[in-house]
Design a protein around this motif. Structure first.
Motif, PDB file in Angstrom:
ATOM      1  N   TRP A 113       0.821  -1.202   0.000  1.00 58.10           N
ATOM      2  CA  TRP A 113       0.000   0.000   0.000  1.00 58.10           C
ATOM      3  C   TRP A 113       0.857   1.255   0.000  1.00 58.10           C
ATOM      4  O   TRP A 113       1.884   1.324   0.660  1.00 58.10           O
ATOM      5  N   ALA A 114       0.419   2.224  -0.750  1.00 54.95           N
ATOM      6  CA  ALA A 114       0.991   3.570  -0.710  1.00 54.95           C
ATOM      7  C   ALA A 114      -0.182   4.528  -0.881  1.00 54.95           C
ATOM      8  O   ALA A 114      -1.168   4.200  -1.544  1.00 54.95           O
ATOM      9  N   PRO A 115      -0.111   5.700  -0.266  1.00 54.83           N
ATOM     10  CA  PRO A 115      -1.243   6.626  -0.372  1.00 54.83           C
ATOM     11  C   PRO A 115      -1.483   7.075  -1.807  1.00 54.83           C
ATOM     12  O   PRO A 115      -0.541   7.317  -2.566  1.00 54.83           O
ATOM     13  N   GLN A 116      -2.751   7.139  -2.144  1.00 54.93           N
ATOM     14  CA  GLN A 116      -3.163   7.610  -3.457  1.00 54.93           C
ATOM     15  C   GLN A 116      -3.589   9.072  -3.331  1.00 54.93           C
ATOM     16  O   GLN A 116      -3.544   9.652  -2.251  1.00 54.93           O
ATOM     17  N   LEU A 117      -4.017   9.661  -4.416  1.00 60.29           N
ATOM     18  CA  LEU A 117      -4.386  11.070  -4.426  1.00 60.29           C
ATOM     19  C   LEU A 117      -5.446  11.387  -3.372  1.00 60.29           C
ATOM     20  O   LEU A 117      -5.356  12.400  -2.678  1.00 60.29           O
TER      21      LEU A 117
ATOM     22  N   ILE B 144      -1.536   7.213   8.891  1.00 64.42           N
ATOM     23  CA  ILE B 144      -1.110   5.933   9.467  1.00 64.42           C
ATOM     24  C   ILE B 144      -2.323   5.045   9.707  1.00 64.42           C
ATOM     25  O   ILE B 144      -2.311   3.853   9.381  1.00 64.42           O
ATOM     26  N   GLY B 145      -3.385   5.615  10.260  1.00 61.84           N
ATOM     27  CA  GLY B 145      -4.595   4.845  10.530  1.00 61.84           C
ATOM     28  C   GLY B 145      -5.303   4.355   9.279  1.00 61.84           C
ATOM     29  O   GLY B 145      -5.999   3.352   9.306  1.00 61.84           O
ATOM     30  N   THR B 146      -5.097   5.052   8.169  1.00 60.16           N
ATOM     31  CA  THR B 146      -5.705   4.668   6.896  1.00 60.16           C
ATOM     32  C   THR B 146      -5.000   3.465   6.261  1.00 60.16           C
ATOM     33  O   THR B 146      -5.612   2.684   5.544  1.00 60.16           O
ATOM     34  N   ALA B 147      -3.722   3.325   6.562  1.00 61.54           N
ATOM     35  CA  ALA B 147      -2.928   2.240   5.963  1.00 61.54           C
ATOM     36  C   ALA B 147      -3.447   0.884   6.426  1.00 61.54           C
ATOM     37  O   ALA B 147      -3.879   0.733   7.572  1.00 61.54           O
ATOM     38  N   PRO B 148      -3.397  -0.109   5.540  1.00 58.16           N
ATOM     39  CA  PRO B 148      -3.774  -1.463   5.944  1.00 58.16           C
ATOM     40  C   PRO B 148      -2.879  -1.933   7.095  1.00 58.16           C
ATOM     41  O   PRO B 148      -1.712  -1.542   7.187  1.00 58.16           O
ATOM     42  N   GLU B 149      -3.425  -2.752   7.950  1.00 51.31           N
ATOM     43  CA  GLU B 149      -2.711  -3.195   9.145  1.00 51.31           C
ATOM     44  C   GLU B 149      -1.336  -3.793   8.822  1.00 51.31           C
ATOM     45  O   GLU B 149      -0.363  -3.538   9.534  1.00 51.31           O
ATOM     46  N   GLU B 150      -1.240  -4.547   7.745  1.00 56.78           N
ATOM     47  CA  GLU B 150       0.033  -5.201   7.424  1.00 56.78           C
ATOM     48  C   GLU B 150       1.126  -4.213   7.006  1.00 56.78           C
ATOM     49  O   GLU B 150       2.307  -4.541   7.075  1.00 56.78           O
ATOM     50  N   ASP B 151       0.756  -3.018   6.585  1.00 52.62           N
ATOM     51  CA  ASP B 151       1.738  -2.004   6.187  1.00 52.62           C
ATOM     52  C   ASP B 151       1.838  -0.845   7.175  1.00 52.62           C
ATOM     53  O   ASP B 151       2.664   0.049   7.007  1.00 52.62           O
ATOM     54  N   ARG B 152       1.033  -0.866   8.210  1.00 50.64           N
ATOM     55  CA  ARG B 152       0.935   0.282   9.123  1.00 50.64           C
ATOM     56  C   ARG B 152       2.257   0.610   9.816  1.00 50.64           C
ATOM     57  O   ARG B 152       2.607   1.782   9.967  1.00 50.64           O
TER      58      ARG B 152
END
Length: 77
Positions: free
Chosen positions: A18-22, A45-53
Motif C-alpha cells: 500500500w501507498a497513499p493515493q491522491l 497511518i490509521g488509513t494504511a492497511p494493518e500489514e503495512d501500518r
C-alpha cells in the motif's frame, strides 16, 4: 510529500502493498489545514492497511522527526 514518495518507491520495489493515493493525500492536506500535521499524519497511518501500518508509521517518523500515533475512534484504529 516525502512520506508519499518514500512509500510509493517501496511499493514499486515490492516492499509494501500500500501507498497513499491522491484521495489520501488530499485528505492529508485538508486535515492538516484544520487540525495540523500531527493529526493528518496520524490519520494517514490509521488509513494504511494493518500489514503495512508499521512501515507507514516509520516513514512518517522519518519525515516528521517524531513518532506520531495513528488516529483512532475509541478502541478501533
Amino acid at each position: 510529500m516525502s512520506v508519499a514518495r518514500n512509500l510509493s518507491t517501496r511499493q514499486a520495489n515490492g516492499e509494501i502493498r500500500w501507498a497513499p493515493q491522491l484521495r489520501e493525500l488530499l485528505a492529508f492536506q485538508k486535515i492538516a489545514d484544520v487540525l495540523g500535521d500531527d493529526a493528518a499524519a496520524g490519520n494517514l497511518i490509521g488509513t494504511a492497511p494493518e500489514e503495512d501500518r508499521d512501515i507507514v508509521a516509520t516513514a512518517v517518523k522519518t519525515a516528521f522527526g517524531k513518532t506520531v500515533a495513528p488516529l483512532a475512534l475509541g478502541a478501533r484504529i
